[in-house]
Write an enzyme that holds these catalytic residues in place. Structure first.
Site, PDB file in Angstrom:
ATOM      1  N   LYS A  35      -6.359  -7.440  20.041  1.00 14.70           N
ATOM      2  CA  LYS A  35      -5.780  -8.443  19.450  1.00 14.70           C
ATOM      3  C   LYS A  35      -5.407  -8.472  18.030  1.00 14.70           C
ATOM      4  O   LYS A  35      -5.391  -7.225  17.463  1.00 14.70           O
ATOM      5  CB  LYS A  35      -7.055  -9.537  19.262  1.00 14.70           C
ATOM      6  N   TYR A 255       1.078  -6.428 -15.090  1.00 13.00           N
ATOM      7  CA  TYR A 255       0.901  -7.839 -15.090  1.00 13.00           C
ATOM      8  C   TYR A 255      -0.449  -7.936 -16.024  1.00 13.00           C
ATOM      9  O   TYR A 255      -1.466  -7.436 -15.466  1.00 13.00           O
ATOM     10  CB  TYR A 255       0.719  -8.559 -13.996  1.00 13.00           C
TER      11      TYR A 255
END
Ligand SMILES: *Cc1c(COP(=O)(O)O)cnc(C)c1O
Length: 362
Positions: A35, A255
């Site tokens: 899956k 950042y």
């Protein structure tokens, strides 16, 4: 020069892992769980490489259809089954085997008029409390399915373990007991074990095992890695160094500038970030491999780049291959540094990252 962010998919490791699972469950059939695009590895190449698997499992009907359209011939179980009649028709048309977990699905089967009956997996909720029939409803539903002409007889019997990765948790034995009691005397093959179940709980083996994460060479247990289970990592996530620069002590990186050089620092910039699926929450200190040497990630992960402290890896050069996880660097370890689980890291690799299938490309 190595390509930018790419995921090497080692099919030899994949077939090794299937063999390892086979040796742990020699009397069980293997339903390989593929899956979510085979946990990010690519469902179709993975299914083709697992030609020796006895069956496959996916979560949703469209995942099963895609496998059929790619020419996959093995049995395919759809773990969520169908919700409405239209999806049931698709199961019949594409020869997909739904899990039956609700009275509503049973009614749809009873009222359907299928050209080809479907093979079904009747699910007991033995304690996970997600999908499945409660013990009180299970036998009645089994009787109905046994009388239903849209169902191939007899139904298979399935349940799912909630805590199999916790080796001293009493829940698993309770689930095994409840399932054993409910299915006693019924015909039909049984399936209980996911990866943790088949690696740690001998009583969970039954006729069918359903390994997912172990196939991809990852341990399902906390504080263990693939090597501890005799498995080999299938995905190696790599990129390249695109810049190197010396910084003075006191320089703030990235950042927010929350990582500050506490010494003159050789900073490396590697071309991978959360836009590729590298976890934004990976903390400073998360290991990364450059020239086979572990160096720490420093500063915040950005969309397309991460920054590395190369001060103790002076020989690094722009263009060097950088490994984020996989061969030589267990994904289990990276997951711990990012407060997540390996499943998430593998599934989250984005389509921007090219899957390079084979043993050792480059
Ligand atoms: C995903 C899944 C599996 C495989 O689980 P792993 O922990 O990856 O081995 C097995 N059974 C069901 C019902 C699942 O949803």
């Amino acid at each position: 020069m190595p390509p930018a962010a790419h995921a090497q998919i080692d099919l030899e490791a994949l077939t090794h892992n299937l063999g390892r699972i086979r040796s742990l469950a020699p009397n069980s059939n293997i339903m390989a769980v593929i899956k979510a695009n085979a946990y990010g590895h690519g469902a179709i190449p993975v299914a083709r490489a697992l030609a020796a698997a006895d069956a496959f499992a996916v979560a949703r009907v469209d995942e099963g259809i895609a496998l059929r359209e790619a020419g996959i011939r093995q049995r395919i179980t759809v773990l969520q089954g169908f919700l409405g009649e239209e999806e049931l028709m698709l199961h019949s048309r594409y020869d997909l085997e739904p899990v039956i977990h609700s009275a509503k699905q049973t009614e749809i089967l009873e009222s359907a008029n299928l050209d080809n009956p479907v093979t079904v997996w009747l699910k007991l909720d033995s304690g996970m409390h997600r999908l499945g029939f409660a013990a009180e409803e299970f036998v009645a539903c089994h009787d109905r399915l046994c009388r239903c002409r849209s169902v191939c007889q007899p139904p298979f019997l399935i349940t799912h373990l909630a805590n199999a990765d916790e080796l001293d948790d009493p829940v698993t034995e309770r689930q095994l007991d409840l399932f054993g009691t409910q299915v006693a005397g019924l015909p039909g093959g049984r399936s209980i074990a996911n990866s943790a179940g088949l690696l740690a709980w001998e009583n969970a083996l039954a006729e069918w095992v359903r390994p997912g994460i172990a196939l991809y060479g990852v341990s399902p247990f906390p504080n263990r890695t693939a090597a501890d289970e005799g498995l080999k990592p299938v995905m190696t996530l790599r990129t390249r160094l695109i810049a190197i620069k010396p910084l003075k002590a006191g320089a703030a990186v990235g950042y927010g500038g929350d990582w500050v050089c506490n010494r003159p620092t050789l900073l490396g910039i590697a071309a991978i970030g959360y836009g590729d699926g590298y976890p934004r929450h990976a903390r400073s200190g998360t290991p990364v491999l450059v020239r086979g040497q572990r160096v720490p990630l420093v500063g915040r992960v950005s969309m397309d780049m991460i920054t590395l402290d190369l001060t103790d890896c002076q020989q690094a050069e722009v263009g060097d291959a950088v490994t984020l996880w996989g061969e030589g660097l267990p994904v289990e370890e990276i997951a711990r540094h990012a407060d997540t689980i390996p499943y998430v890291l593998l599934c989250n690799v984005t389509p921007r990252v090219k899957r390079v299938v084979g043993r050792r490309p480059e």
